[in-house]
Design an enzyme around this catalytic site. Structure first.
Site, PDB file in Angstrom:
ATOM      1  N   HIS A  54       1.474   4.002  -5.314  1.00 42.57           N
ATOM      2  CA  HIS A  54       0.579   2.882  -5.007  1.00 42.57           C
ATOM      3  C   HIS A  54       1.353   1.661  -4.507  1.00 42.57           C
ATOM      4  O   HIS A  54       0.854   0.917  -3.650  1.00 42.57           O
ATOM      5  CB  HIS A  54      -0.213   2.518  -6.269  1.00 42.57           C
ATOM      6  CG  HIS A  54      -1.368   1.608  -6.023  1.00 42.57           C
ATOM      7  ND1 HIS A  54      -2.501   2.000  -5.327  1.00 42.57           N
ATOM      8  CD2 HIS A  54      -1.582   0.315  -6.377  1.00 42.57           C
ATOM      9  CE1 HIS A  54      -3.359   0.998  -5.273  1.00 42.57           C
ATOM     10  NE2 HIS A  54      -2.826  -0.043  -5.894  1.00 42.57           N
ATOM     11  N   ASP A  78       0.001   8.481  -5.192  1.00 41.39           N
ATOM     12  CA  ASP A  78      -0.664   7.290  -5.739  1.00 41.39           C
ATOM     13  C   ASP A  78      -1.523   7.715  -6.934  1.00 41.39           C
ATOM     14  O   ASP A  78      -2.498   8.446  -6.774  1.00 41.39           O
ATOM     15  CB  ASP A  78      -1.530   6.639  -4.661  1.00 41.39           C
ATOM     16  CG  ASP A  78      -2.065   5.275  -5.079  1.00 41.39           C
ATOM     17  OD1 ASP A  78      -2.206   5.038  -6.286  1.00 41.39           O
ATOM     18  OD2 ASP A  78      -2.353   4.463  -4.183  1.00 41.39           O
ATOM     19  N   GLN A 137      -5.323  -4.500   0.782  1.00 44.33           N
ATOM     20  CA  GLN A 137      -4.487  -3.577   0.017  1.00 44.33           C
ATOM     21  C   GLN A 137      -5.058  -3.403  -1.386  1.00 44.33           C
ATOM     22  O   GLN A 137      -5.413  -4.390  -2.040  1.00 44.33           O
ATOM     23  CB  GLN A 137      -3.045  -4.110  -0.058  1.00 44.33           C
ATOM     24  CG  GLN A 137      -2.053  -3.158  -0.705  1.00 44.33           C
ATOM     25  CD  GLN A 137      -1.815  -3.444  -2.183  1.00 44.33           C
ATOM     26  OE1 GLN A 137      -2.079  -4.536  -2.669  1.00 44.33           O
ATOM     27  NE2 GLN A 137      -1.315  -2.440  -2.907  1.00 44.33           N
ATOM     28  N   SER A 138      -5.208  -2.164  -1.848  1.00 40.73           N
ATOM     29  CA  SER A 138      -5.698  -1.853  -3.194  1.00 40.73           C
ATOM     30  C   SER A 138      -7.087  -2.473  -3.400  1.00 40.73           C
ATOM     31  O   SER A 138      -8.002  -2.178  -2.640  1.00 40.73           O
ATOM     32  CB  SER A 138      -4.691  -2.336  -4.236  1.00 40.73           C
ATOM     33  OG  SER A 138      -5.004  -1.863  -5.518  1.00 40.73           O
ATOM     34  N   ALA A 139      -7.247  -3.331  -4.408  1.00 39.70           N
ATOM     35  CA  ALA A 139      -8.539  -3.985  -4.629  1.00 39.70           C
ATOM     36  C   ALA A 139      -8.948  -4.806  -3.415  1.00 39.70           C
ATOM     37  O   ALA A 139     -10.139  -4.926  -3.096  1.00 39.70           O
ATOM     38  CB  ALA A 139      -8.476  -4.871  -5.869  1.00 39.70           C
ATOM     39  N   GLY A 195      -4.774  -6.651  -6.571  1.00 41.18           N
ATOM     40  CA  GLY A 195      -4.569  -7.253  -7.889  1.00 41.18           C
ATOM     41  C   GLY A 195      -5.579  -6.784  -8.906  1.00 41.18           C
ATOM     42  O   GLY A 195      -5.881  -7.515  -9.859  1.00 41.18           O
ATOM     43  N   ALA A 196      -6.126  -5.575  -8.720  1.00 39.36           N
ATOM     44  CA  ALA A 196      -7.061  -4.971  -9.680  1.00 39.36           C
ATOM     45  C   ALA A 196      -8.276  -5.862  -9.944  1.00 39.36           C
ATOM     46  O   ALA A 196      -8.843  -5.812 -11.037  1.00 39.36           O
ATOM     47  CB  ALA A 196      -6.346  -4.635 -10.994  1.00 39.36           C
TER      48      ALA A 196
END
Length: 446
Positions: free
Chosen positions: A389, A357, A254-256, A184-185
């Protein structure tokens, strides 16, 4: 003229009076005649059927059945009301959490100033969400109504210290566990974002714990890492109460969330290596770490994020300044010779990434895996050609059929046995039409 067959009530002495027995029904006026010396006549008032009727044994049984049926219906209605009330409370809690995330997002927008780039990205995000709405609705229904989901379990003192558990239907024996930190950045993360992954893994006999944490500006990176560490501690120490196997706990982000989870893991290893006061969990309790589309070296990524709209000023605020870029870059920290003993404590590391990505380039995972291998850590990077992404986390699972990343993940957790092969070879249900998935991919702001 009065009919000769009807006796007026007022003429009680008439010889034509028609007597009735004491057992006559109360559908008409009851007149009881007692035969005594003075032929006295007693007149009784109108009675309702319910007071005058004496039920037979069969009618008593029917009446009892009707009463039992009414009680059963009332009980079912009561249970239904309780279930509806519980569901309403869950939805109210989710709405409250969503309100907090939305409020913080608008606070961030005021901080940034609403420029052209942000307006375009928010419009793109809205279009992206609408195109995937058929899948979101189905996953949302599962999230709120499935008996396999335990929502909002408290693991700490902060308002966002909650986690959701996704349990398999078949709980015959301890199950492997994935402690999952959503992306979620660092701004819009929320535990429900992991519900699609939680559903898919729980259907394959894996318990999933989706850990929520404070977002910016509610908290900065140190708060996020602290929250994630507390959530991991809860999973390590309490998951056995929910049917989990404490000897098979996997950490994933995942991601952030991949960055936050890796920071929590490395910080815990540093504490253990230096024999400092540590949290109530150990790195040795984590069987492996899975990073999905994560970033691990912010000295190399800060300019890339700035070009993508996550401006340097706001990113430095999230990371607590220039020094935070180094301190919260796991790849940079791992190369510090002063923590060599801590790095040796790390579990096996597996990094998944798509080659298309553009939010976080796949070189981030490749570089981190290479660095860890040179330091003696068992690490590998698995790349998926042409995946963006969000392809690996959203579009591919909603597409149904065979999902390569999910199959790789399940195989690493369950092992390469017949049950795993059967689970991986079973096509999954499609949630969104293909043309909508392709449009969503083309407008995605990520």
């Amino acid at each position: 003229m009065q009919s000769p067959n009807i006796l007026p009530i007022s003429n009680l002495n008439s010889s034509n009076m028609i007597p009735t027995s004491s057992t006559a029904t109360a559908d008409t006026m009851l007149i009881h005649v007692q035969e005594n010396d003075d032929s006295k006549i007693e007149k009784k008032p109108l009675l309702s059927r319910t007071f005058s009727y004496t039920p037979s044994s069969s009618s008593s049984s029917n009446l009892l059945k009707q009463q039992q049926r009414r009680r059963r219906i009332a009980s079912e209605n009561s249970l239904c009301s309780v279930a509806v009330e519980g569901c309403s409370q869950d939805m109210g809690r989710a709405a409250s959490d969503t309100f907090i995330v939305t409020k913080l997002s608008f606070t961030l927008l005021r901080y940034l100033g609403v420029g052209y780039r942000w307006i375009v990205r928010f419009l793109a995000l809205g279009c992206y969400a609408m195109l995937l709405m058929p899948g979101f609705i189905q996953v949302g229904y599962y999230y709120f109504h499935s008996s396999q989901v335990r929502r909002g379990i408290v693991y700490g003192d902060q308002p966002r210290n909650r986690l959701d558990l996704y349990l398999p239907k078949n709980m015959n024996g301890p199950k492997p566990v994935v402690a999952f930190v959503t992306g979620g950045a660092w701004i819009i993360g929320y535990k429900a974002w992991g519900s699609l992954l939680g559903q898919q893994l729980s259907e394959r006999d894996i318990i999933v714990a989706c850990i929520d944490y404070r977002n910016f500006p509610q908290g900065t990176i140190s708060d996020m890492v602290k929250d994630a560490s507390q959530g991991i501690s809860f999973v390590c120490n309490k998951i056995a109460e929910y049917g989990g196997d404490p000897n098979r706990i996997y950490l994933m982000g995942q991601s952030a969330g991949a960055h936050i989870a890796s920071c929590a893991l490395l910080e815990q290893a540093i504490k253990e290596a230096s024999e400092e006061q540590r949290d109530s969990w150990s790195v040795s309790q984590i069987k492996a770490y899975f990073g999905l589309s994560g970033g691990y070296n912010f000295l190399n990524l800060v300019d890339h994020f700035h070009s993508r709209g996550l401006y340097r000023s706001i990113f430095l605020s999230i990371m607590e300044g220039e020094q935070g870029l180094r301190r919260y870059s796991p790849e940079v920290m791992a190369q510090d010779p002063n923590i060599k003993s801590a790095v040796s404590l790390l579990p096996p590391i597996v990094l998944f990434h798509g080659t298309a990505d553009y939010s976080i380039p796949c070189n981030s995972s490749k570089s981190f895996a290479d660095t860890l291998k040179t330091l003696g850590v068992k690490a590998e990077c698995i790349l998926y050609e042409g995946k963006t992404h969000t392809d690996l986390f959203l579009q591919d699972p909603m597409r149904g059929g065979i999902d390569d990343m999910l199959n790789d993940l399940i195989t690493m957790i369950h092992g390469d046995n017949l049950e795993t092969i059967r689970a991986n070879s079973t096509p999954r249900k499609r949630l969104v039409p293909e043309f909508m998935l392709k449009l969503a991919r083309s407008v995605s702001p990520f």
